[in-house]
Scaffold this motif. Structure first.
Motif: not given
Length: 407
Positions: A61-81
């Motif tokens: 739900x949340x990826x908090x970095x050491x910079x104290x900002x958030x990252x997000x990772x998503x599966x968005x493959x269009x050319x390759x699943x």
């Protein structure tokens, strides 16, 4: 990397991604005077205290970095699943499951830009406007530019139209002269109360005032207690220095009071300067704004007062009072008993003889005063002579007769 925050999850740009950076950006990142900026970039690529697999990255739900900002990772493959991207197709994960002793590494095909640097603006637009030129002197014309960039910051950041600033924790991370206090906070964050403190600094819904000692006043080998660190934060209020001077006293997150005094102007003692003291620490820089508060830089750290003595419940206090009273009574009774026992033990046993009334005749005992002994039965018992008048007076005057006295 500090081992107390391991394991970590790293998003590491590939060599090709770093080589593809513009020369201007390379010069910016690798310049000696921009080491703090490079450090902020690196912290934005680190998720500390966790080792995440791919499935955990996607569903977190949340990826908090050491910079104290958030990252997000998503599966968005269009050319390759199955392609995974970081920050909405900003970077693609090209290497997975690079396991090492300290955690997990994911290779990405770009350098991530922290929100407070590089990509400070989430959206830029150009506004055209026209103004008349003005004359500066007889031959110089001063004309406005035809356009002006406007920077809009996303939620959780504040800006001045040209740059954006994050929360208190992000401002600390981006200020190299405050790094020693930041290290103290990170070390404190290993405890439950320390984690709550860090969450408060990152919480954009609560305004706070943070006092931070400069590196020149807080040495890297100096250690602050958790109480000391908590004593540097005012919860719920973001107060500029002048407002602090006006109220003179504030209560910290620890619950203790701080005294704020202004510094009179040397030219006009009736007027206060724009600086002051927090307790006995001079404010060397003030009003550094963050999205959730304001920072004032001090000459040295604040020391928290000792913790108050533990308080007892009224029922416990009453019980203690009864117990003390009972102990006193027991001591008094024991002393009384011991005194009486001692006085009776040391007093010799005595017979007392009393003078007979003059009207009474003394009837001599008919029993023999001697105790018969079988060995001497044959010997005639001697009859005791009645006492004379002189002997009677001597017995009466003697008072008591000690059994231990020789006859």
């Amino acid at each position: 990397m500090d081992p107390i925050h391991q394991p970590v999850t790293l998003f590491m740009p590939t060599d090709d991604a770093m080589s593809a950076l513009a020369q201007e950006q390379k010069d910016f990142l690798y310049a000696m005077h921009n080491r703090d900026k490079l450090s902020e970039y690196l912290r934005y690529h680190i998720l500390r205290d966790t080792k995440l697999l791919t499935s955990e990255l996607i569903y977190a739900s949340s990826l908090k970095t050491q910079h104290c900002s958030d990252l997000s990772v998503a599966c968005m493959g269009e050319e390759q699943v199955g392609e995974l991207y970081v920050n909405h197709k900003g970077c693609r994960i090209v290497k997975r499951y690079l396991d090492f002793n300290g955690g997990m590494i994911y290779g990405i095909d770009c350098l991530l830009n922290p929100p407070s640097l590089g990509g400070r603006c989430d959206h830029k637009q150009t506004i055209d406007f026209t103004l008349a030129c003005r004359r500066c002197g007889s031959s110089i014309m001063d004309c406005p530019l035809g356009s002006k960039p406007v920077c809009k910051c996303k939620t959780g950041y504040i800006g001045d139209g040209f740059s954006c600033t994050g929360n208190l924790m992000q401002v600390l991370s981006a200020t190299p002269t405050l790094s020693n206090f930041l290290s103290q906070i990170l070390n404190y964050s290993t405890s439950a109360s320390g984690k709550a403190f860090v969450n408060r600094l990152c919480n954009i819904t609560i305004q706070s005032t943070l006092f931070v000692p400069d590196n020149d006043g807080l040495y890297s080998n100096q250690t602050l207690s958790g109480r000391d660190i908590e004593h540097h934060l005012l919860d719920g209020r973001a107060l500029i220095l002048q407002a602090l001077i006006n109220v003179t006293h504030v209560r910290t997150r620890l619950g203790s009071s701080l005294t704020i005094t202004g510094v009179p102007d040397l030219q006009n003692p009736q007027k206060m300067t724009s600086s002051g003291y927090i307790n006995d620490q001079y404010v060397i820089d003030s009003n550094i704004f963050a999205s959730n508060g304001v920072i004032h830089v001090l000459q040295g750290p604040l020391k928290a007062p000792p913790p108050p003595p533990p308080s007892f419940h009224p029922a416990h206090q009453a019980g203690m009072g009864i117990g003390v009273l009972g102990l006193i009574i027991l001591i008094v009774v024991a002393g009384f008993v011991g005194y009486n026992f001692y006085t009776h033990k040391t007093k010799p046993f005595q017979f007392h003889y009393f003078k007979e009334d003059e009207g009474e005749d003394v009837i001599p005992s008919e029993s023999s005063p001697n105790i018969s002994n079988p060995v001497y039965d044959a010997a005639p018992a001697t009859k005791e002579q009645p006492p004379t008048e002189e002997d009677k007076h001597q017995v009466i005057s003697s008072g008591t007769f000690d059994l231990l006295q020789d006859s």
